[in-house]
Structure formats: structure tokens, C-alpha cells
Design an enzyme around this catalytic site. Structure first.
Site, PDB file in Angstrom:
ATOM      1  N   THR A  90      -3.128   1.428   6.482  1.00 36.91           N
ATOM      2  CA  THR A  90      -2.763   2.085   5.224  1.00 36.91           C
ATOM      3  C   THR A  90      -3.747   1.754   4.107  1.00 36.91           C
ATOM      4  O   THR A  90      -4.020   2.588   3.232  1.00 36.91           O
ATOM      5  CB  THR A  90      -1.336   1.696   4.802  1.00 36.91           C
ATOM      6  OG1 THR A  90      -0.455   1.843   5.923  1.00 36.91           O
ATOM      7  CG2 THR A  90      -0.831   2.590   3.675  1.00 36.91           C
ATOM      8  N   LYS A 113       8.146  -7.051   8.696  1.00 34.55           N
ATOM      9  CA  LYS A 113       7.684  -7.602   7.418  1.00 34.55           C
ATOM     10  C   LYS A 113       8.748  -8.481   6.747  1.00 34.55           C
ATOM     11  O   LYS A 113       8.423  -9.531   6.187  1.00 34.55           O
ATOM     12  CB  LYS A 113       7.258  -6.474   6.470  1.00 34.55           C
ATOM     13  CG  LYS A 113       5.936  -5.821   6.818  1.00 34.55           C
ATOM     14  CD  LYS A 113       5.551  -4.800   5.770  1.00 34.55           C
ATOM     15  CE  LYS A 113       4.215  -4.128   6.066  1.00 34.55           C
ATOM     16  NZ  LYS A 113       3.055  -5.033   5.899  1.00 34.55           N
ATOM     17  N   ARG A 139       0.808  -1.203   0.000  1.00 34.51           N
ATOM     18  CA  ARG A 139       0.000   0.000   0.000  1.00 34.51           C
ATOM     19  C   ARG A 139       0.852   1.268   0.000  1.00 34.51           C
ATOM     20  O   ARG A 139       0.603   2.200  -0.752  1.00 34.51           O
ATOM     21  CB  ARG A 139      -0.929   0.008   1.233  1.00 34.51           C
ATOM     22  CG  ARG A 139      -2.126  -0.909   1.160  1.00 34.51           C
ATOM     23  CD  ARG A 139      -1.826  -2.377   1.033  1.00 34.51           C
ATOM     24  NE  ARG A 139      -1.041  -2.880   2.163  1.00 34.51           N
ATOM     25  CZ  ARG A 139      -0.347  -4.012   2.150  1.00 34.51           C
ATOM     26  NH1 ARG A 139      -0.289  -4.771   1.072  1.00 34.51           N
ATOM     27  NH2 ARG A 139       0.333  -4.406   3.211  1.00 34.51           N
ATOM     28  N   CYS A 182      -0.524   1.494  12.626  1.00 37.91           N
ATOM     29  CA  CYS A 182       0.023   0.468  11.729  1.00 37.91           C
ATOM     30  C   CYS A 182      -0.091  -0.860  12.468  1.00 37.91           C
ATOM     31  O   CYS A 182       0.321  -0.953  13.631  1.00 37.91           O
ATOM     32  CB  CYS A 182       1.475   0.769  11.362  1.00 37.91           C
ATOM     33  SG  CYS A 182       2.283  -0.579  10.471  1.00 37.91           S
ATOM     34  N   CYS A 204      -5.779  -3.290   8.417  1.00 40.21           N
ATOM     35  CA  CYS A 204      -4.617  -2.625   7.817  1.00 40.21           C
ATOM     36  C   CYS A 204      -4.953  -1.149   7.726  1.00 40.21           C
ATOM     37  O   CYS A 204      -5.886  -0.768   7.003  1.00 40.21           O
ATOM     38  CB  CYS A 204      -4.299  -3.188   6.432  1.00 40.21           C
ATOM     39  SG  CYS A 204      -2.974  -2.283   5.581  1.00 40.21           S
ATOM     40  N   THR A 227       2.828   4.122   8.948  1.00 39.34           N
ATOM     41  CA  THR A 227       3.695   3.901   7.793  1.00 39.34           C
ATOM     42  C   THR A 227       3.876   5.207   7.023  1.00 39.34           C
ATOM     43  O   THR A 227       3.114   6.157   7.188  1.00 39.34           O
ATOM     44  CB  THR A 227       3.093   2.852   6.845  1.00 39.34           C
ATOM     45  OG1 THR A 227       1.863   3.379   6.290  1.00 39.34           O
ATOM     46  CG2 THR A 227       2.827   1.536   7.544  1.00 39.34           C
TER      47      THR A 227
END
Length: 234
Positions: free
Chosen positions: A86, A166, A49, A195, A84, A126
Site C-alpha cells: 500500500t 495488525k 496508509r 498485502c 509494504c 488492502t
């Protein structure tokens, strides 16, 4: 299956797994049949994203998200949650593509902040969420002062989310606490974790030295409330 909801996840998978684990911890049934009915879409292949928000020549997540919504329209869950932050950049497109209610994580989070007790809110998100001002606009509209990270602090947030969690599945709690401490030094009363990877770090943090508003936990609580209502229909 009747009276069920859908989790539109995979952004990323570890964060989605944390959401699901925490939801089941929040619910304490005594037998299998008392658990919630839900469907998990762990769509791990959805393009990043933040990459798209920062550069629209990068692959867009929207077609994949809309394809998921199209499938959910057939399955007809009672509501959809998307753990999520974002991805809420695309929330209006998704809402317009379905008659199924989609819980808005951004609005739910800001709506739960106690009025008149917290004014200066640090924003740990983010790069994509920061650039799109998803939380900043909602917080300012509701009368809060927003403490934005400087370039150095945002780099640390990006490093924790992408490099450690991640890419390596590592929860760097020292870096996580360093981030929260810096927001406090910048004058924030509390830091908003916008986030789900940061929510994952918060879940692993046993010390809880710094006050936070955890968006994933707020979404989880709203999901729990709605799922309880569905359960009563069974």
C-alpha cells in the site's frame, strides 16, 4: 559499512519481520560474515496508509516516508526495498526524493507472472491498495483480467489484515483459506497477495490448497538477487 541495502519497513512490523526472516532463510551462509549487509528502518509510527488513501484528512504517511528517505540519502545504501504494497501509493514521491534505486514491488510482482499461463487474477489487497488501483492498473496494462473482491469478500480481507494480524497478532488461517477459496469460486486462476500481512498468512499456511502469487516473496527474491551481487563486491 559498505555494500549494503536498506529495508524501509514497519508497515506493519510483523510483516517486516516476516520479510527479514524469510530473506535470511533464503540465504544459507556458513558463518556470520557471509550474511548480507543491510540496514532495517522499522518505522512503526508511520501513519496508516489505507486510512489516508481513503480519507485525505487523515494523517499522511508521506512526510514520515520522506524523512526516512532523507536519512537514507545520508547513509547511502546501494538500494532500498519497501515491503509494504500500500505504501507504493507514494512510490513516485519517494523515487523523486533520492538517487538511490528503490525496488518497485508492484512492477516486480506483475513482471514475474508467467505469460500465457495465467489470465484471470484475483486481487487480495488492502482497501487502500484496492481503491488506488495500484495492482489493477499494472495488471490490466499487461493484458491480465482482474477479479476484484466484492464488498463482502473485501470485508473479510480487511478483517484478516487489521482485526486479526495488525491488532491481535493472530494468523487466522481458516479465514485466509476462505478468502482464497472465494476468489477461486469467482473464476480466478490464481490470487495475487498484494498485502504483506497476507504474505505472512501464506507463510504460515502449510496446506497451500490454493494457488497464489505472493508479492512479498517476489520482492524478497529480487532483494536476494541484488544483495548477492553486492556481496560479490566485498
Amino acid at each position: 559499512m559498505k555494500n549494503f541495502f536498506a529495508i524501509l519497513g514497519g508497515m506493519g512490523t510483523l510483516a517486516t519481520t516476516n520479510f527479514l526472516v524469510e530473506l535470511n532463510k533464503r540465504h544459507t551462509p556458513t558463518k556470520d560474515q557471509e550474511f548480507f549487509n543491510y540496514m532495517l528502518f522499522n518505522h512503526a509510527e508511520i501513519p496508516d496508509r489505507t486510512s489516508y488513501i481513503l480519507d485525505h484528512s487523515a494523517p499522511s504517511p508521506l512526510p514520515a516516508l520522506l524523512a526516512d528517505i532523507e536519512q537514507l540519502n545520508v547513509l547511502k545504501p546501494d538500494f532500498i526495498v519497501m515491503p509494504c504494497n500500500t505504501a507504493h501509493y507514494f512510490i513516485n514521491d519517494l523515487v523523486n526524493a533520492t538517487s538511490i534505486p528503490i525496488i518497485n514491488m508492484i512492477k516486480e510482482t506483475v513482471a514475474t507472472i508467467p505469460p500465457n499461463t495465467t489470465k484471470k487474477i484475483g486481487l487480495a489487497v488492502t482497501q487502500g491498495t484496492l481503491e488506488s488501483q495500484l495492482y489493477e492498473r499494472e495488471l490490466l496494462f499487461n493484458g491480465y483480467e482482474v477479479i476484484l473482491p466484492d464488498t463482502t469478500l473485501q470485508h473479510k480481507i480487511n478483517e484478516l489484515v487489521y482485526t486479526y494480524i495488525k491488532e491481535q497478532s493472530i494468523i487466522n488461517l481458516l479465514l485466509y483459506e476462505e478468502i482464497l477459496e472465494e476468489f477461486q469460486q469467482m473464476g480466478s486462476d490464481v490470487t495475487l497477495l498484494g498485502c504483506t500481512e497476507l504474505s505472512l498468512a501464506n507463510n504460515q499456511d502449510s496446506l497451500k490448497k490454493f494457488p497464489v502469487i505472493d508479492a512479498e516473496k517476489i520482492l524478497l527474491e529480487r532483494t536476494y538477487q541484488l544483495a548477492q551481487q553486492l556481496k560479490m563486491k566485498v
